[in-house]
Design a protein around this motif. Structure first.
Motif, PDB file in Angstrom:
ATOM      1  N   ILE A 162       0.843  -1.203   0.000  1.00  0.00           N
ATOM      2  CA  ILE A 162       0.000   0.000   0.000  1.00  0.00           C
ATOM      3  C   ILE A 162       0.877   1.252   0.000  1.00  0.00           C
ATOM      4  CG2 ILE A 162      -1.628   1.347   1.390  1.00  0.00           C
ATOM      5  CD1 ILE A 162      -2.892  -1.334   2.232  1.00  0.00           C
ATOM      6  N   ALA A 163       1.918   1.242   0.810  1.00  0.00           N
ATOM      7  CA  ALA A 163       2.833   2.388   0.843  1.00  0.00           C
ATOM      8  C   ALA A 163       3.527   2.573  -0.508  1.00  0.00           C
ATOM      9  CB  ALA A 163       3.874   2.185   1.947  1.00  0.00           C
ATOM     10  N   GLN A 164       3.898   1.478  -1.129  1.00  0.00           N
ATOM     11  CA  GLN A 164       4.548   1.522  -2.448  1.00  0.00           C
ATOM     12  C   GLN A 164       3.621   2.130  -3.496  1.00  0.00           C
ATOM     13  OE1 GLN A 164       5.777  -2.370  -3.901  1.00  0.00           O
ATOM     14  NE2 GLN A 164       5.651  -1.692  -6.041  1.00  0.00           N
ATOM     15  N   LEU A 165       2.373   1.679  -3.532  1.00  0.00           N
ATOM     16  CA  LEU A 165       1.417   2.174  -4.522  1.00  0.00           C
ATOM     17  C   LEU A 165       1.068   3.635  -4.276  1.00  0.00           C
ATOM     18  CD1 LEU A 165      -0.965  -0.927  -4.769  1.00  0.00           C
ATOM     19  CD2 LEU A 165       0.826  -0.237  -6.378  1.00  0.00           C
ATOM     20  N   ASN A 166       0.924   4.012  -3.010  1.00  0.00           N
ATOM     21  CA  ASN A 166       0.650   5.420  -2.703  1.00  0.00           C
ATOM     22  C   ASN A 166       1.821   6.311  -3.106  1.00  0.00           C
ATOM     23  OD1 ASN A 166      -1.995   5.412  -1.678  1.00  0.00           O
ATOM     24  ND2 ASN A 166      -1.317   4.823   0.369  1.00  0.00           N
ATOM     25  N   ALA A 167       3.037   5.841  -2.840  1.00  0.00           N
ATOM     26  CA  ALA A 167       4.222   6.633  -3.179  1.00  0.00           C
ATOM     27  C   ALA A 167       4.355   6.797  -4.691  1.00  0.00           C
ATOM     28  CB  ALA A 167       5.472   5.974  -2.601  1.00  0.00           C
ATOM     29  N   LYS A 169       1.899   6.916  -6.691  1.00  0.00           N
ATOM     30  CA  LYS A 169       0.722   7.669  -7.143  1.00  0.00           C
ATOM     31  C   LYS A 169       0.046   7.007  -8.348  1.00  0.00           C
ATOM     32  CE  LYS A 169       2.492  12.095  -5.434  1.00  0.00           C
ATOM     33  NZ  LYS A 169       1.674  12.050  -4.194  1.00  0.00           N
ATOM     34  N   VAL A 170      -0.143   5.698  -8.234  1.00  0.00           N
ATOM     35  CA  VAL A 170      -0.796   4.976  -9.329  1.00  0.00           C
ATOM     36  C   VAL A 170      -2.306   5.243  -9.352  1.00  0.00           C
ATOM     37  CG1 VAL A 170       0.948   3.161  -9.396  1.00  0.00           C
ATOM     38  CG2 VAL A 170      -1.048   2.883  -7.935  1.00  0.00           C
ATOM     39  N   TYR A 171      -2.837   5.762  -8.250  1.00  0.00           N
ATOM     40  CA  TYR A 171      -4.235   6.159  -8.195  1.00  0.00           C
ATOM     41  C   TYR A 171      -4.308   7.673  -8.011  1.00  0.00           C
ATOM     42  CZ  TYR A 171      -4.730   1.200  -7.057  1.00  0.00           C
ATOM     43  OH  TYR A 171      -4.658  -0.164  -7.076  1.00  0.00           O
ATOM     44  N   LYS A 172      -5.427   8.245  -8.381  1.00  0.00           N
ATOM     45  CA  LYS A 172      -5.602   9.688  -8.246  1.00  0.00           C
ATOM     46  C   LYS A 172      -5.811  10.102  -6.795  1.00  0.00           C
ATOM     47  CE  LYS A 172      -7.554  10.238 -12.880  1.00  0.00           C
ATOM     48  NZ  LYS A 172      -8.750  10.666 -13.674  1.00  0.00           N
ATOM     49  N   LYS A 173      -6.244   9.129  -5.966  1.00  0.00           N
ATOM     50  CA  LYS A 173      -6.480   9.401  -4.552  1.00  0.00           C
ATOM     51  C   LYS A 173      -5.751   8.357  -3.710  1.00  0.00           C
ATOM     52  CE  LYS A 173     -10.928   9.050  -5.015  1.00  0.00           C
ATOM     53  NZ  LYS A 173     -12.379   9.007  -4.676  1.00  0.00           N
ATOM     54  N   PRO A 174      -5.499   8.621  -2.433  1.00  0.00           N
ATOM     55  CA  PRO A 174      -4.827   7.653  -1.569  1.00  0.00           C
ATOM     56  C   PRO A 174      -5.655   6.387  -1.361  1.00  0.00           C
ATOM     57  CG  PRO A 174      -4.795   9.851  -0.591  1.00  0.00           C
ATOM     58  CD  PRO A 174      -5.749   9.899  -1.743  1.00  0.00           C
ATOM     59  N   ILE A 175      -4.979   5.292  -1.145  1.00  0.00           N
ATOM     60  CA  ILE A 175      -5.631   4.024  -0.840  1.00  0.00           C
ATOM     61  C   ILE A 175      -6.206   4.083   0.576  1.00  0.00           C
ATOM     62  CG2 ILE A 175      -5.186   1.571  -0.386  1.00  0.00           C
ATOM     63  CD1 ILE A 175      -3.068   1.704  -2.622  1.00  0.00           C
ATOM     64  N   VAL A 176      -7.444   3.620   0.739  1.00  0.00           N
ATOM     65  CA  VAL A 176      -8.092   3.648   2.052  1.00  0.00           C
ATOM     66  C   VAL A 176      -8.229   2.246   2.643  1.00  0.00           C
ATOM     67  CG1 VAL A 176      -9.357   5.759   1.519  1.00  0.00           C
ATOM     68  CG2 VAL A 176     -10.414   3.535   1.035  1.00  0.00           C
ATOM     69  N   THR A 177      -7.678   1.257   1.987  1.00  0.00           N
ATOM     70  CA  THR A 177      -7.762  -0.129   2.445  1.00  0.00           C
ATOM     71  C   THR A 177      -7.195  -0.282   3.851  1.00  0.00           C
ATOM     72  OG1 THR A 177      -7.444  -0.845   0.157  1.00  0.00           O
ATOM     73  CG2 THR A 177      -7.189  -2.519   1.876  1.00  0.00           C
ATOM     74  N   LYS A 178      -7.965  -0.906   4.733  1.00  0.00           N
ATOM     75  CA  LYS A 178      -7.523  -1.167   6.089  1.00  0.00           C
ATOM     76  C   LYS A 178      -6.882  -2.550   6.178  1.00  0.00           C
ATOM     77  CE  LYS A 178      -9.103   2.688   7.829  1.00  0.00           C
ATOM     78  NZ  LYS A 178      -8.182   3.742   8.308  1.00  0.00           N
TER      79      LYS A 178
END
Length: 238
Positions: A162-167, A169-178
């Motif tokens: 999740i940290a890798q994908l957020n860094a 920026k593969v999505y327009k918004k942050p991942i909210v997955t718990k």
């Protein structure tokens, strides 16, 4: 007809309607939410023997359907996680007040598919991990994005990915997955199992979920299998 099917059909008619059904008939590759091509995890779990992953990403019909068409998956069962055994019933879970999320328990062979690859498919074609407490036409905490880990290594891999994908920026918004430890998984009612395979023409399935399987076949061709691994194989062939 089971209450779940009635609920879905009612929701589908209200949220999608005849236009959505017609759109699917004209262009079956159109999904309610597009898949996102993402990189694999930089670090993966090192596992042997049959392992378990439990994932939640909206209605479990589509989540189950995708992983039943994924090579290396021994079983994919729809159910509930996050709440108590006493409330692991659709009529209660659907209220959004039980703490449960609609989830899928995935048994997999790490020699054929890794935990990281399962997460890559989950984040790419199964659901949109940036939507909070909803997926497509469904809203409520029971449709939240969640990863229920079965050991410390799974949690480490999931958090890092999740940290890798957020860094990146593969999505327009942050991942909210718990991400949290699995306390229990409770299988859903029998009429929920293999729902995508048994009801491929049902409007909700046709518009929201069949495109997910098509995206799996297109984006993860090496992991796709044509014949699904079903919970009730005999029923599906009748």
């Amino acid at each position: 007809m089971p209450s779940r099917s009635l609920s879905r059909l009612t929701l589908c008619a209200a949220a999608i309607g005849a236009l959505a059904v017609a759109a699917f008939a004209v262009a079956p590759s159109v999904a309610a939410e597009d898949a996102v091509i993402i990189p694999p995890p930089a670090a993966d779990a090192q596992e042997t023997g049959l392992k378990t992953a439990v994932l939640a990403g909206g209605c479990f019909w589509g989540v189950q359907g995708v992983f039943q068409h994924t090579a290396g998956i021994a079983s994919a069962v729809s159910g509930y996680s996050g709440g108590s055994k006493a409330t692991a019933d659709y009529s209660m879970v659907s209220t959004g007040s039980t703490g449960h999320a609609e989830s899928v328990e995935i048994k997999y062979d790490p020699q054929k598919i890794s935990y990281g690859k399962i997460l890559q498919i989950f984040f790419s074609v199964v659901h949109d991990p940036t939507q909070l407490n909803r997926q497509g036409p469904d809203s409520g905490t029971q449709y939240r994005s969640a990863i229920f880990t079965t050991n410390a290594e799974q949690k480490k891999v999931a958090d890092a990915y999740i940290a890798q994908l957020n860094a990146a920026k593969v999505y327009k918004k942050p991942i909210v997955t718990k991400v949290g430890a699995l306390e229990a998984f409770y299988p859903a009612e029998s009429y929920h199992q293999d729902y995508l395979t048994l009801h491929p023409s049902q409007p909700y399935i046709a518009y929201n979920d069949i495109p997910k399987v098509e995206n799996l076949k297109k984006i993860f061709a090496e992991n796709y299998i044509e014949k699904p691994t079903l919970v009730n194989a005999a029923k599906a062939t009748n």
